[in-house]
Design a protein around this motif. Structure first.
Motif, PDB file in Angstrom:
ATOM      1  N   GLY A  44       0.714  13.309   7.943  1.00 23.44           N
ATOM      2  CA  GLY A  44       0.484  13.881   7.328  1.00 23.44           C
ATOM      3  C   GLY A  44      -1.501  13.453   7.112  1.00 23.44           C
ATOM      4  O   GLY A  44      -1.543  12.825   7.842  1.00 23.44           O
ATOM      5  N   ARG A  45      -1.095  14.223   6.183  1.00 25.50           N
ATOM      6  CA  ARG A  45      -2.976  13.872   5.028  1.00 25.50           C
ATOM      7  C   ARG A  45      -2.948  12.692   4.356  1.00 25.50           C
ATOM      8  O   ARG A  45      -2.296  13.317   3.211  1.00 25.50           O
ATOM      9  CB  ARG A  45      -3.746  15.342   4.439  1.00 25.50           C
ATOM     10  CG  ARG A  45      -5.739  15.185   4.701  1.00 25.50           C
ATOM     11  CD  ARG A  45      -5.620  16.379   4.217  1.00 25.50           C
ATOM     12  NE  ARG A  45      -7.523  16.262   3.421  1.00 25.50           N
ATOM     13  CZ  ARG A  45      -8.299  16.902   3.826  1.00 25.50           C
ATOM     14  NH1 ARG A  45      -8.009  16.999   5.176  1.00 25.50           N
ATOM     15  NH2 ARG A  45      -9.308  16.798   3.085  1.00 25.50           N
ATOM     16  N   ILE A  53       1.124  -0.702   0.202  1.00 28.54           N
ATOM     17  CA  ILE A  53       0.402   0.063   0.429  1.00 28.54           C
ATOM     18  C   ILE A  53       0.824   1.253   0.430  1.00 28.54           C
ATOM     19  O   ILE A  53       2.301   1.580   0.757  1.00 28.54           O
ATOM     20  CB  ILE A  53      -0.788  -0.086   1.690  1.00 28.54           C
ATOM     21  CG1 ILE A  53      -1.361  -0.862   1.386  1.00 28.54           C
ATOM     22  CG2 ILE A  53      -1.820   1.084   1.437  1.00 28.54           C
ATOM     23  CD1 ILE A  53      -2.664  -1.148   2.065  1.00 28.54           C
ATOM     24  N   GLU A  54       0.653   2.008  -0.249  1.00 27.70           N
ATOM     25  CA  GLU A  54       1.662   3.634  -0.981  1.00 27.70           C
ATOM     26  C   GLU A  54       0.386   4.673  -0.643  1.00 27.70           C
ATOM     27  O   GLU A  54      -0.815   4.683  -1.478  1.00 27.70           O
ATOM     28  CB  GLU A  54       2.034   3.606  -1.843  1.00 27.70           C
ATOM     29  CG  GLU A  54       3.196   2.788  -2.331  1.00 27.70           C
ATOM     30  CD  GLU A  54       4.133   3.005  -3.333  1.00 27.70           C
ATOM     31  OE1 GLU A  54       3.963   3.447  -4.483  1.00 27.70           O
ATOM     32  OE2 GLU A  54       5.207   1.988  -3.450  1.00 27.70           O
ATOM     33  N   ALA A  55      -0.002   5.831  -0.567  1.00 25.68           N
ATOM     34  CA  ALA A  55      -0.181   6.799   0.147  1.00 25.68           C
ATOM     35  C   ALA A  55       0.977   8.162  -0.851  1.00 25.68           C
ATOM     36  O   ALA A  55       2.100   8.122  -0.306  1.00 25.68           O
ATOM     37  CB  ALA A  55      -0.740   6.650   0.892  1.00 25.68           C
ATOM     38  N   ARG A  56       0.056   8.889  -1.656  1.00 25.10           N
ATOM     39  CA  ARG A  56       0.830  10.540  -1.305  1.00 25.10           C
ATOM     40  C   ARG A  56      -0.007  11.278  -0.715  1.00 25.10           C
ATOM     41  O   ARG A  56      -1.351  11.092   0.057  1.00 25.10           O
ATOM     42  CB  ARG A  56       0.097  11.015  -2.616  1.00 25.10           C
ATOM     43  CG  ARG A  56       0.805  10.483  -3.676  1.00 25.10           C
ATOM     44  CD  ARG A  56       0.154  10.806  -4.826  1.00 25.10           C
ATOM     45  NE  ARG A  56       0.059  11.793  -5.517  1.00 25.10           N
ATOM     46  CZ  ARG A  56       0.950  13.048  -5.619  1.00 25.10           C
ATOM     47  NH1 ARG A  56       2.029  13.369  -6.212  1.00 25.10           N
ATOM     48  NH2 ARG A  56       1.206  14.622  -5.177  1.00 25.10           N
ATOM     49  N   VAL A  57       0.995  12.165   0.969  1.00 26.49           N
ATOM     50  CA  VAL A  57       0.617  12.179   2.227  1.00 26.49           C
ATOM     51  C   VAL A  57       1.155  13.676   1.507  1.00 26.49           C
ATOM     52  O   VAL A  57       2.019  14.619   1.692  1.00 26.49           O
ATOM     53  CB  VAL A  57       0.814  11.641   3.150  1.00 26.49           C
ATOM     54  CG1 VAL A  57       0.580  12.393   4.468  1.00 26.49           C
ATOM     55  CG2 VAL A  57       0.678   9.797   3.258  1.00 26.49           C
ATOM     56  N   ARG A  58       0.158  14.748   1.843  1.00 27.65           N
ATOM     57  CA  ARG A  58       0.696  16.052   2.574  1.00 27.65           C
ATOM     58  C   ARG A  58       0.967  15.971   3.867  1.00 27.65           C
ATOM     59  O   ARG A  58       0.285  15.980   4.960  1.00 27.65           O
ATOM     60  CB  ARG A  58      -0.113  16.859   1.677  1.00 27.65           C
ATOM     61  CG  ARG A  58      -0.009  18.052   2.071  1.00 27.65           C
ATOM     62  CD  ARG A  58      -1.261  19.599   1.732  1.00 27.65           C
ATOM     63  NE  ARG A  58      -1.685  19.376   0.221  1.00 27.65           N
ATOM     64  CZ  ARG A  58      -0.869  19.161  -1.379  1.00 27.65           C
ATOM     65  NH1 ARG A  58       0.056  20.380  -0.551  1.00 27.65           N
ATOM     66  NH2 ARG A  58      -0.719  19.141  -2.640  1.00 27.65           N
ATOM     67  N   GLU A  76      -4.363   8.473  10.353  1.00 24.80           N
ATOM     68  CA  GLU A  76      -4.438   8.365   8.302  1.00 24.80           C
ATOM     69  C   GLU A  76      -6.381   8.590   7.763  1.00 24.80           C
ATOM     70  O   GLU A  76      -5.961   9.147   6.655  1.00 24.80           O
ATOM     71  CB  GLU A  76      -4.231   6.723   7.718  1.00 24.80           C
ATOM     72  CG  GLU A  76      -5.712   5.877   7.794  1.00 24.80           C
ATOM     73  CD  GLU A  76      -5.778   4.013   7.712  1.00 24.80           C
ATOM     74  OE1 GLU A  76      -6.689   3.651   6.866  1.00 24.80           O
ATOM     75  OE2 GLU A  76      -4.734   3.849   7.727  1.00 24.80           O
ATOM     76  N   THR A  77      -6.433   8.918   8.218  1.00 22.96           N
ATOM     77  CA  THR A  77      -8.204   9.716   8.399  1.00 22.96           C
ATOM     78  C   THR A  77      -8.355  11.227   8.625  1.00 22.96           C
ATOM     79  O   THR A  77      -9.360  11.541   8.711  1.00 22.96           O
ATOM     80  CB  THR A  77      -9.140   8.641   8.150  1.00 22.96           C
ATOM     81  OG1 THR A  77      -9.185   8.698   9.621  1.00 22.96           O
ATOM     82  CG2 THR A  77      -9.354   7.422   7.413  1.00 22.96           C
ATOM     83  N   LEU A  78      -7.192  11.866   9.296  1.00 23.00           N
ATOM     84  CA  LEU A  78      -7.256  12.852  10.823  1.00 23.00           C
ATOM     85  C   LEU A  78      -7.428  14.592   9.101  1.00 23.00           C
ATOM     86  O   LEU A  78      -6.880  14.261   8.528  1.00 23.00           O
ATOM     87  CB  LEU A  78      -5.645  13.301  10.501  1.00 23.00           C
ATOM     88  CG  LEU A  78      -5.962  12.956  12.328  1.00 23.00           C
ATOM     89  CD1 LEU A  78      -4.475  13.208  12.680  1.00 23.00           C
ATOM     90  CD2 LEU A  78      -6.650  12.829  12.991  1.00 23.00           C
ATOM     91  N   GLY A  79      -8.482  14.747   9.603  1.00 24.73           N
ATOM     92  CA  GLY A  79      -9.306  15.900   8.451  1.00 24.73           C
ATOM     93  C   GLY A  79     -10.063  15.167   7.559  1.00 24.73           C
ATOM     94  O   GLY A  79     -11.005  16.138   7.011  1.00 24.73           O
ATOM     95  N   LEU A  80     -10.366  14.000   7.855  1.00 27.23           N
ATOM     96  CA  LEU A  80     -11.330  13.468   6.766  1.00 27.23           C
ATOM     97  C   LEU A  80     -12.552  13.185   7.529  1.00 27.23           C
ATOM     98  O   LEU A  80     -12.845  12.884   8.479  1.00 27.23           O
ATOM     99  CB  LEU A  80     -11.070  12.555   6.757  1.00 27.23           C
ATOM    100  CG  LEU A  80     -11.666  11.614   5.073  1.00 27.23           C
ATOM    101  CD1 LEU A  80     -11.263  12.424   4.133  1.00 27.23           C
ATOM    102  CD2 LEU A  80     -11.134  10.114   5.276  1.00 27.23           C
TER     103      LEU A  80
END
Length: 326
Positions: free
Chosen positions: A176-177, A147-152, A246-250
């Motif tokens: 990050g987000r 699993i890969e994520a693009r994280v800001r 992983e879902t902070l801000g969501l």
């Protein structure tokens, strides 16, 4: 001779503690609703015992599969003791390195069965018999995935920068987000038995669970996603009670939007959420309607206030939903 109504075939997707809570709730419903339960489990775990077995032996990560089996174990004294054994984790024995420390017994059993039988589905079927499981556990794919994520903002020194975070564990604990996730390799082959179960299901259940690392990955397996859209089953989404790293801000409404973004053809019939977790229900009503669903609010959290689903309360909420129009 009239044999009465056929069993209701329910397929639940996820991994880890969220899927376990859903399966324990379904197990409580099974006698009343005559359910045939199948759990389809993510295979992206790369942390802890599962990560070690995956790295050292090339095994399908067994941890989430083990938890699903334990959740479905029958209520007899022997089977519950076997489930406890599967969940038992070896502690370290002293200052010297201990190769068993941190491993769950069930992870080692599943790894051994997969090597002995040469087939993860056969291994899971055998383990299910050992536990008297009230249902079936299948991997979403028969090979491990990444699993890969693009994280800001993963790097606090560069809060606006976007970078790639690799590995399920790293994504789950990122600071990050998360802006998007993908599987590696892209488009993995689905477990054929999981695809068949989805095509034949009466209900498909998504969540609760870690959204980006346990729920969304199923939508990124092409054959599985195609079967989800084409299945004649009704679809139910159980929402989480609180955000994870992983879902902070969501928002919870954003959780539903993410399902539609990753699988545009997915239509949902029911969204089940806890009223206290939702707060103002209006945004949730709109988000549910955007997927074709109705929102159902029910008290499904443990009574002590922790953000954790209570299997008994969740099962009580599921009975009238899954039993509708029977």
């Amino acid at each position: 001779m009239d044999r009465g109504p056929a069993k209701q075939r329910v397929v639940a997707f996820g991994g880890g503690h969220g899927l376990s809570a859903s399966l324990r709730a379904l197990r409580r419903c099974a006698p009343e609703l005559d359910l045939d339960i199948t759990a389809v489990v993510t295979v992206g775990d790369d942390g802890g015992s599962s990560g070690r077995l995956r790295l050292e032996r090339g095994a399908l990560p067994p941890g989430d599969l083990r938890q699903a089996l334990a959740a479905l174990a029958a209520d007899g004294a022997d089977t519950r003791r076997s489930a406890e054994l599967f969940q038992h984790r070896f502690a370290g024995t002293g200052p010297r390195p201990d190769p068993l420390a941190g491993h769950a017994v069930g992870n080692l059993v599943l790894c051994g069965l997969m090597e002995l039988l040469g087939d993860p589905v056969a291994a899971l079927e055998h383990a299910a018999v050992m536990l008297g499981a009230v249902g079936r556990v299948l991997p979403m794919a028969c090979q491990p995935v990444g699993i890969e994520a693009r994280v800001r903002g993963a790097d606090p020194r560069r809060p606006s920068a976007v970078q790639t975070v690799r590995g399920q564990h790293a994504v789950a604990v990122t600071d990050g987000r998360v802006e998007s996730v993908r599987l590696t390799p892209e488009g993995p082959s689905a477990c054929p038995q999981a695809v068949a179960a989805v095509r034949e299901a009466d209900w498909l259940i998504f969540g609760p669970g870690s959204w980006y690392t346990s729920v969304i990955p199923h939508l990124l397996v092409p054959e599985l996603a195609e079967a989800m859209v084409a299945s004649p089953a009704r679809r139910l989404v159980t929402l989480n009670l609180a955000n994870e790293a992983e879902t902070l801000g969501l928002s919870l409404a954003d959780h539903l939007a993410a399902l539609g973004w990753y699988l545009p053809g997915l239509k949902v019939d029911v969204v089940l959420a806890d009223g206290k977790a939702v707060g103002d229900p209006e945004p949730m009503h709109r988000a549910a309607e955007s997927l074709g669903a109705r929102l159902v609010l029910a008290p499904v959290a443990v009574p002590d206030g922790r953000p954790q689903h209570d299997p008994a309360a969740l099962g009580a909420a599921l009975v009238p939903l899954l039993g509708a129009d029977r």
